[in-house]
Enzyme design. Structure first.
Site, PDB file in Angstrom:
ATOM      1  N   GLY A 181     -39.192  -8.483  13.152  1.00 42.60           N
ATOM      2  CA  GLY A 181     -38.731  -7.113  12.965  1.00 42.60           C
ATOM      3  C   GLY A 181     -39.226  -6.149  14.018  1.00 42.60           C
ATOM      4  O   GLY A 181     -39.136  -4.930  13.833  1.00 42.60           O
ATOM      5  N   LEU A 213     -46.682 -10.078  24.419  1.00 44.23           N
ATOM      6  CA  LEU A 213     -47.226 -11.037  25.387  1.00 44.23           C
ATOM      7  C   LEU A 213     -47.206 -10.446  26.788  1.00 44.23           C
ATOM      8  O   LEU A 213     -48.196 -10.522  27.524  1.00 44.23           O
ATOM      9  CB  LEU A 213     -46.401 -12.323  25.365  1.00 44.23           C
ATOM     10  CG  LEU A 213     -46.362 -13.081  24.041  1.00 44.23           C
ATOM     11  CD1 LEU A 213     -45.312 -14.177  24.098  1.00 44.23           C
ATOM     12  CD2 LEU A 213     -47.724 -13.652  23.703  1.00 44.23           C
ATOM     13  N   GLY A 221     -52.510 -10.177  14.184  1.00 44.25           N
ATOM     14  CA  GLY A 221     -53.155 -10.609  15.417  1.00 44.25           C
ATOM     15  C   GLY A 221     -54.411  -9.805  15.693  1.00 44.25           C
ATOM     16  O   GLY A 221     -54.763  -8.870  14.956  1.00 44.25           O
ATOM     17  N   GLY A 222     -55.096 -10.172  16.771  1.00 42.45           N
ATOM     18  CA  GLY A 222     -56.351  -9.528  17.108  1.00 42.45           C
ATOM     19  C   GLY A 222     -56.211  -8.044  17.379  1.00 42.45           C
ATOM     20  O   GLY A 222     -57.005  -7.227  16.890  1.00 42.45           O
ATOM     21  N   LEU A 223     -55.189  -7.650  18.151  1.00 44.75           N
ATOM     22  CA  LEU A 223     -55.010  -6.238  18.471  1.00 44.75           C
ATOM     23  C   LEU A 223     -54.653  -5.397  17.246  1.00 44.75           C
ATOM     24  O   LEU A 223     -55.296  -4.367  16.994  1.00 44.75           O
ATOM     25  CB  LEU A 223     -53.947  -6.082  19.563  1.00 44.75           C
ATOM     26  CG  LEU A 223     -54.441  -6.222  21.002  1.00 44.75           C
ATOM     27  CD1 LEU A 223     -53.280  -6.267  21.977  1.00 44.75           C
ATOM     28  CD2 LEU A 223     -55.368  -5.071  21.352  1.00 44.75           C
ATOM     29  N   GLY A 257     -48.567  -5.055  12.709  1.00 40.73           N
ATOM     30  CA  GLY A 257     -48.310  -6.481  12.808  1.00 40.73           C
ATOM     31  C   GLY A 257     -49.572  -7.292  12.596  1.00 40.73           C
ATOM     32  O   GLY A 257     -50.586  -6.791  12.106  1.00 40.73           O
ATOM     33  N   GLU A 271     -42.983  -4.675   7.289  1.00 35.20           N
ATOM     34  CA  GLU A 271     -42.360  -5.938   6.906  1.00 35.20           C
ATOM     35  C   GLU A 271     -43.405  -6.900   6.371  1.00 35.20           C
ATOM     36  O   GLU A 271     -43.208  -7.572   5.370  1.00 35.20           O
ATOM     37  CB  GLU A 271     -41.610  -6.563   8.083  1.00 35.20           C
ATOM     38  CG  GLU A 271     -42.478  -6.987   9.254  1.00 35.20           C
ATOM     39  CD  GLU A 271     -41.679  -7.626  10.372  1.00 35.20           C
ATOM     40  OE1 GLU A 271     -40.500  -7.269  10.537  1.00 35.20           O
ATOM     41  OE2 GLU A 271     -42.226  -8.474  11.090  1.00 35.20           O
TER      42      GLU A 271
END
Length: 445
Positions: free
Chosen positions: A342, A319, A221-223, A219, A244
């Site tokens: 997804g 989150l 983002g930072g992580l 996905g 995706e």
């Protein structure tokens, strides 16, 4: 074949295209980086002359001009399939509305469940020698939307990358009603997140679980970026991509020679994706790259395809997660953050892959402006929070304090595991709450 005559006959100005919209129409603004630009500016000048308009899109990277033209949303309602950044603010202000989806099913929504588009508009590449306009950087569900639209308009932009290798990633001129020769704006970019030290700790736990020849979904983002960086430093080899969203981490791993796709059971050697967003380097890498495979999201996120790939590794961030293992990645209480997207598709698909693993990553806690620490591992999700993944489908969970496998674990076992990777300052309080919930065994102490 010479398409110049057809092309000229279908040319229209953005201003005249906007005037095609009538009261009560549904206008589809495409998806991601290829949402319309010139049409939106022209439509903003017309919107206050119209009533009961529905506009829909998703993964919006800018605030459309129609919002500025109609600040009280008296003339149109906006539905977003997945809201980032600017659109998130509009949703929380009541000026736009999120439409919950299971992303793999979005093409089917267009074909069977929702109102057809009266006007569909998307940016696309200039026409090729075969009469095709390519929208492969956001193939997603667009072909299904086009099939179920009364009027189809292509806004040509020479800066749109040509996403090749797949299917349902283009439209032929015979299926286009009007063509706008646009002003060729640059593609909207997303700044590459800078992982912090805690992100890097989480990443190391996840990367230790990966194997040579695995197929990845990562996905944004930072992580996830930290995980991509950690993979780049590892000895892993022959990784594949089936995702995706195509993000910058894949470009880094491809250029490092770590991604080959040679061990994939299907689409061998191909990097499969439904849409892309990121840096200009990413767009340049996608452009005319036959190694990549732009495909509709019902294929990219389909359970059949994901499960067919051995050692499928799905990596997403969250989150919060509660002690049952329920995952929230889209809202905090009633405050909207993004959308389900997804995440569930890949949690389920990886769970069913031979050797597959689904990772939910999050920092153990956060500190507010007053300096108070709040755990991201909670007894229960707060009222109004929308679960993204059910407790029955959660596999691996990783924080900066470790990684645990919840597959097949009872409530007391998963409670123990989750508290073990919570921030030390909140563990005692979590134990107290778990005791109240009757999911903590005294022997655990």
């Amino acid at each position: 074949m010479d398409f110049s005559k057809q092309y000229k006959e279908k040319l229209i100005s953005a201003e005249d295209a906007a005037k095609l919209v009538k009261d009560g129409d549904v206008v589809d603004y495409s998806w991601g980086v290829i949402t319309p630009h010139d049409f939106d500016e022209a439509f903003a000048k017309e919107i206050t002359n119209l009533n009961d308009i529905v506009v829909r899109a998703g993964v919006e990277l800018e605030q459309f001009k129609i919002f500025d033209a109609d600040p009280n949303n008296e003339h149109f309602v906006y539905n977003s399939w997945h809201s980032l950044g600017i659109l998130r603010k509009l949703v929380n202000a009541g000026r736009a509305f999120y439409a919950p989806i299971k992303y793999s099913e979005l093409p089917n929504y267009y074909r069977t469940s929702i109102r057809k588009s009266n006007v569909f508009i998307t940016q696309a590449t200039p026409i090729d020698d075969h009469g095709n306009f390519n929208f492969g950087i956001s193939a997603s569900h667009l072909h299904a939307a086009i099939e179920n639209s009364d009027v189809v308009i292509v806004e040509v932009n020479k800066n749109v990358p040509r996403g090749l290798g797949g299917f349902e990633n283009y439209i032929n001129i015979k299926d286009v009603d009007y063509i706008i020769e646009g002003s060729n704006p640059a593609m909207k970019t997303i700044p590459q997140p800078t992982p912090n030290e805690l992100d890097k700790k989480v990443a190391k736990f996840v990367v230790d679980e990966l194997v040579d020849g695995a197929t990845l979904q990562i996905g944004i983002g930072g992580l996830p970026t930290a995980i991509g960086n950690e993979i780049a430093k590892s000895d892993l080899k022959d990784l594949g991509v089936h995702t995706e969203m195509y993000v910058d981490s894949f470009v880094e791993l491809s250029k490092a020679g770590i991604i080959t796709g040679n061990k994939k059971n299907i689409d061998r050697g191909r990097q499969v994706y439904a849409f892309a967003a990121g840096s200009q380097e990413l767009y340049d890498y996608i452009d005319n790259n036959e190694e990549l495979m732009a495909a509709p999201v019902d294929y990219c996120n389909g359970m059949k395809q994901i499960s067919a790939l051995d050692n499928f590794m799905s990596i997403n961030s969250a989150l919060e997660i509660d002690l049952n293992g329920m995952v929230s990645a889209e809202s905090s209480g009633t405050k909207h953050i993004s959308g389900s997207g997804g995440a569930l598709d890949f949690m389920l698909g990886a769970y069913n892959s031979k050797g597959g693993k689904s990772f939910v990553t999050l920092l153990s806690s956060r500190v507010d402006k007053e300096g108070k620490r709040h755990s991201n591992i909670v007894p229960t999700l707060k009222l109004g929070t929308q679960p993204t993944g059910t407790r029955a489908n959660t596999h691996y969970v990783a924080t900066e304090y470790g990684i645990v496998n919840l597959k097949g674990q009872s409530l007391w076992e998963r409670t123990e595991k989750l508290i073990s990777i919570a921030h030390p300052d909140v563990r005692d309080e979590l134990i107290k709450e778990a005791e109240k919930m009757k999911i903590w065994r005294k022997s655990n102490k």
